[in-house]
Design an enzyme around this catalytic site. Structure first.
Site, PDB file in Angstrom:
ATOM      1  N   HIS A  82      32.257  25.422  36.987  1.00  0.00           N
ATOM      2  CA  HIS A  82      32.474  24.531  35.841  1.00  0.00           C
ATOM      3  C   HIS A  82      31.635  23.259  35.988  1.00  0.00           C
ATOM      4  O   HIS A  82      32.164  22.149  36.049  1.00  0.00           O
ATOM      5  CB  HIS A  82      33.964  24.172  35.734  1.00  0.00           C
ATOM      6  CG  HIS A  82      34.531  24.358  34.365  1.00  0.00           C
ATOM      7  ND1 HIS A  82      34.659  25.593  33.771  1.00  0.00           N
ATOM      8  CD2 HIS A  82      35.002  23.459  33.453  1.00  0.00           C
ATOM      9  CE1 HIS A  82      35.206  25.466  32.574  1.00  0.00           C
ATOM     10  NE2 HIS A  82      35.397  24.177  32.348  1.00  0.00           N
ATOM     11  N   GLY A  90      32.027  26.926  28.721  1.00  0.00           N
ATOM     12  CA  GLY A  90      32.304  28.257  28.197  1.00  0.00           C
ATOM     13  C   GLY A  90      31.136  28.824  27.428  1.00  0.00           C
ATOM     14  O   GLY A  90      30.731  29.978  27.633  1.00  0.00           O
ATOM     15  N   GLY A 131      28.338  29.517  29.833  1.00  0.00           N
ATOM     16  CA  GLY A 131      28.691  30.671  30.655  1.00  0.00           C
ATOM     17  C   GLY A 131      28.510  31.984  29.922  1.00  0.00           C
ATOM     18  O   GLY A 131      28.078  32.986  30.506  1.00  0.00           O
TER      19      GLY A 131
END
Length: 391
Positions: free
Chosen positions: A217, A224, A227
């Site tokens: 993170h 998100g 990712g």
């Protein structure tokens, strides 16, 4: 699993991920089979990078990856941004934040052979927050997070918070990311090996990359979306297919709770990520099933127009037929009647009745019922529109 379990990055074996190749084999094989079906059909009908299916898939990926994090983007803005990115002419609206997300996803899937390094990741994150803010809050943009507070994934109301995950401290992020990026580069090579000496499957590598990045993170916000862009890049590197025909983020959004649960369970477990790889492969399969359905519809539309290529249809008739095709089998709620046709085209009742009769005679439509109950349906083999009476 106990909420007291150590976070995965605190494990002694972190980040030496492993998975059971025998246990994951059936799910991975099915994912590859379905991807092959989608790719084969796309090649058969010549679906290129600027096809409607590809445009819709990229738009859907942009909308879904943002929606997973609660960011709702306007469809018209997304579609116009995607069209510009694909080199298509559009006069649609423009938004810097939407353009940034489209650029990130496009870069991940088309420039997949370029190195993924800290600079590239930071430029991706900058593109997501062109104003340097997330909502009304200023955030660290274009660099890894550096705040002293713990980076936690928290839900519930203030005073009754539930900590779903806590990432490594900010001071450890540069070293953590250096190790991740080194692995990502090395594991993209042919015959790449995992730490246990076994080859890494391409889909399993994408699953591990997503879990690893989300566990670190590294950014203050946008982890998100970045990712999932890394997943796209890993899949493109493995499949060598820059044309997007499916949306994995849409699958994650559809089962958002299950997606977060699977990530959370993996982040509370050890570095044997067999269960996570199995779950990920099943989502790939499901996303390809949906893409297969979309391509089948594209094939049906193409066949419809080929069958009626020589018919003399007015442009308004073609527009209505295309709308019925786009809505699919039974998708045009209640069927088409003269009144709806008038509203859609702006013609008189007499013209509407004549147009509809011509399309029935020409085989483009079929009708059911009598008088005011008369309904018209697009005539595509296999489409019943929920009407059981034989035609």
């Amino acid at each position: 699993m106990s909420t007291k379990s150590a976070w995965i990055w605190r494990r002694a074996e972190w980040p030496d991920f492993t998975y059971d190749a025998q246990m994951t084999a059936p799910d991975l094989a099915e994912a590859y089979r379905m991807h092959g079906v989608v790719e084969g059909k796309a090649m058969a009908i010549g679906l290129g990078r600027t096809s409607q299916v590809a445009l819709d898939a990229l738009s859907d990926e942009v909308l879904a990856t943002a929606a997973i994090e609660g960011v709702r983007l306007p469809l018209d803005v997304v579609r116009s941004s995607v069209m510009r990115r694909l080199g298509l002419t559009t006069s649609g609206p423009f938004d810097r934040q939407v353009d940034g997300l489209v650029e990130v996803i496009n870069d991940a899937t088309t420039a997949f052979d370029l190195p993924l390094d800290e600079d590239r990741l930071c430029r991706w994150q900058s593109a997501l927050f062109p104003g340097g803010t997330s909502g009304i809050h200023r955030i660290a943009v274009g660099r890894y997070r550096d705040h002293d507070d713990p980076m936690q994934i928290v839900s519930a109301t203030p005073g009754r918070e539930v900590v779903h995950y806590e990432a490594p401290p900010s001071r450890d992020v540069p070293a953590q990311m250096k190790r991740f990026l080194t692995w990502f580069a090395k594991s993209s090579l042919a015959q790449a090996l995992a730490p246990d000496g076994k080859p890494i499957d391409g889909f399993a590598r994408a699953a591990i990359a997503h879990l690893w990045f989300e566990s670190v993170h590294p950014f203050e916000d946008g982890n998100g979306r970045i990712g999932r862009a890394i997943v796209d890049m890993a899949m493109a590197q493995h499949l060598r297919q820059p044309v997007r025909l499916y949306s994995l983020s849409r699958q994650f959004l559809t089962y958002r709770s299950a997606y977060y649960d699977a990530l959370n369970q993996a982040q509370r477990s050890n570095t044997d990520v067999t269960v996570w790889v199995q779950w990920f492969a099943r989502q790939c399969t499901a996303a390809c099933h949906e893409a297969n359905h979309v391509i089948d519809q594209a094939i049906e539309k193409r066949w419809f127009w080929e069958r009626h290529e020589g018919c003399k249809l007015h442009e308004r008739q073609r527009r209505v037929l295309q709308r019925l095709l786009d809505d699919g089998d039974g998708g045009f709620l209640g069927g088409l009647n003269a009144e709806k046709y008038m509203k859609m085209t702006g013609v008189s009742k007499a013209t509407a009745t004549r147009d509809l009769s011509e399309m029935v005679a020409g085989g483009q439509l079929w009708c059911h019922g009598m008088g005011k109950a008369m309904r018209y349906y697009i005539n595509v083999p296999g489409w019943s529109h929920g009407v059981t009476t034989e035609r």
